[in-house]
Design an enzyme around this catalytic site. Sequence first.
Site, short mmCIF file in Angstrom:
data_model
loop_
_atom_site.label_atom_id
_atom_site.label_comp_id
_atom_site.label_asym_id
_atom_site.label_seq_id
_atom_site.Cartn_x
_atom_site.Cartn_y
_atom_site.Cartn_z
N THR A 79 0.72 -1.31 0.14
CA THR A 79 0.16 -0.05 0.07
C THR A 79 0.73 1.24 0.01
O THR A 79 0.11 2.34 -0.30
CB THR A 79 -0.97 0.18 1.08
OG1 THR A 79 -0.58 0.42 2.36
CG2 THR A 79 -1.87 -1.05 1.13
N ASP A 80 1.99 1.41 0.31
CA ASP A 80 2.89 2.48 0.25
C ASP A 80 4.20 2.55 -0.38
O ASP A 80 5.42 2.61 0.26
CB ASP A 80 3.39 2.96 1.99
CG ASP A 80 3.58 4.20 2.10
OD1 ASP A 80 3.44 5.21 1.08
OD2 ASP A 80 4.40 4.64 2.84
N LEU A 81 4.15 1.47 -1.55
CA LEU A 81 5.38 1.15 -2.15
C LEU A 81 5.80 2.30 -3.29
O LEU A 81 4.94 2.55 -4.15
CB LEU A 81 5.43 -0.22 -2.94
CG LEU A 81 6.57 -0.72 -3.64
CD1 LEU A 81 7.74 -0.88 -2.49
CD2 LEU A 81 6.60 -2.07 -4.16
#
Length: 267
Positions: free
Chosen positions: A175-177
Amino acid sequence: MSLPGIVEHLEQHWSLKVGEPFQPGGQTAWVAPAHTEAGAHLVLKVAWRHPEAAHEADGLRAWNGQGAIFLHATEEFDDTIALLLERCKPGSTLASRPEADQDTVIASLLPRLWQEPAPGHRFRPLQVMCEAWADEFELKAAARPTSLDPGLAREGIALFRTLPATAERNVLLCTDLHAENVLAAQREPWLVIDPKPYIGDPTYDPLQHLLNCDERLHTDPVDLTHRMADLLDLNAERLRLWLFARCVQESLDWPDLANIARRIAPT
């Protein structure tokens, strides 16, 4: 327990020598190099609890070093959690590479993270995060004007709420790549750090990378979306819908994204 007390406790508990923290420091964690008496080079991360990163350790355990850094140990405190992590060397970020290279590296890493959730897992569904962010948008929009047409804003936030439930499959997501969260390493060329795991639609997962590619996003968001969809073998139209919804959701704090939302809105 204070941060110095936590670090001192962990030095004794894990037989570590902890160095000065990495700079610049983060807003939600204290991170420093460490080494064991045997000479192993590691990283100590003391993270203050916040909802998005509640299951960082669980995600790293599930991936077990496949595309992401190894998690060696954890210890929980009242309002923090300590993680003893693999250290990446040389440790430069993927952001130092041209964006075309970033695309291919991100696309090589994400599918390795998209595992089927194991029975009894503790990960939350992506729907929970999307509902919370949509609620937050609506509260902010009621208190201050948005540059988006109200109907377009409603459409985007409605999509943000409904897209998670229409996924063809649900997998473990990062989700936060983005390129700042991928480090050069020796065990593998690149490894993911700082995940914020949820279970949900894999088409959501490239969004943060797209949003970080500022110039290309503003020049031709459709072309950028199609490129990442092709690299990841995802449905390009679904990725475009996700990007539209996310741009609406972020538009109050990042007004430039309102223009992107208008350009890629469903017709």
